[in-house]
Scaffold this motif. Sequence first.
Motif: not given
Length: 399
Positions: A255, A305, A309, A312, A327, A331
């Motif tokens: 991440h 990813v 962030g 994914a 996510i 993370g």
Amino acid sequence: MDTDDGPVNGRWSRRRFVGAVAGTAAVVAVPSPAAPPARTTAAADQPRSAAPPRGPSGPRPLYVGTYTSVDGGGTGIGLASYDPATGRITGSGALTGVPDPSYLAVHPDGRTLYAVDERQYGAVTAVRLADRRVLGTRGTGGAGPCHLSVHPSGRWLLSANYGSGSVAVHPLDASGAPGERTDVVTHTSPPPGPGQQGPHAHQSLTSPDGGHVLAVDLGTDTVYSYRLDQVKGTLTEVARAHTRPGAGPRHLTFHPGGRYAYLANEVDDTVTVCGYDPASGRLTIGEPQSTGSDGGTNYPAQFVVTAHGGYAFLANRGHNSLARYAIEADGARLRLLGTVPVGGDFPRQIALSPDGGLLFAANQRSGTVTVFHVDAGNGALRSAGEPFASPVAVCALPL
């Protein structure tokens, strides 16, 4: 039962196993390590120059890895370009003279391309992109290298030898050319996992803070953490993280926050959220969860990813899909949103374009690269059109 998905010395010999157990947990959280400390990077650790600026429009280069020693394979590194707006790919031949270039990576400055030579006596090759001149080839000291990456400093090339279960380090000079390897570390313990005959290093990468090199080994069900001596180019093991027996970890992706990573387990068809402690290099592996394959025969291959962030994506070989995850918790959690058909057979590798607007999937068995538009707001994937034909496509690298 096992399957093969790559050659060593001209023969299909990369072993693949039917997943025994599919994970069922939709959300998993792992303990949160301390936040990454601020890091001051010495001038010697900086890349030799910044990456060339990218224009707002116009075609961008795409390089495709393949196998040259199998029937129907390519003749070298595939050369193509893509339209960042439409995702359309246009081929322009191949760079010959690089045998079995199954995985590709680029130097941080964007000027040098690296390929593994996935053969019995493995090697890495560097290509200067300005004129496509081969700068040099160096042996990795192991069999069947299947992955490589460049240290963020731009001074070291890291490769994983699948066949011999080892990780190699090569220095890079000012031109980007590799020198003779400075280290090769073989994973001699723990013993191989269920169904495995030995160690199988599948990936070597550097943590986002640059402090540690992590090696994912499918054969020993272990992720090894090393400290890289940036003067000598040697690796010192500092930690190990073990998956459950028979998981067969294949690929780890961090991440952008640097405190968590996501692990694709090829053999048991699961994924896990991992916590990462930058100070010690220690990885904490969470509980297995679903790849979205619904329990059918499937070998998850690789995570990517998004830069912010938020999402994914996972390549599923067998189910032939791209799993989408939200996510959450900075993370610490993955929430499966669903799957999208990849539009090809056996997606071996996936990559996002530098601007994050496109996702490329290299489909090994159908010999195609498929492209998807990525919605930055909700992580939705939309096909960008007909697949691009490329013999035994096993890696697609958009620049």
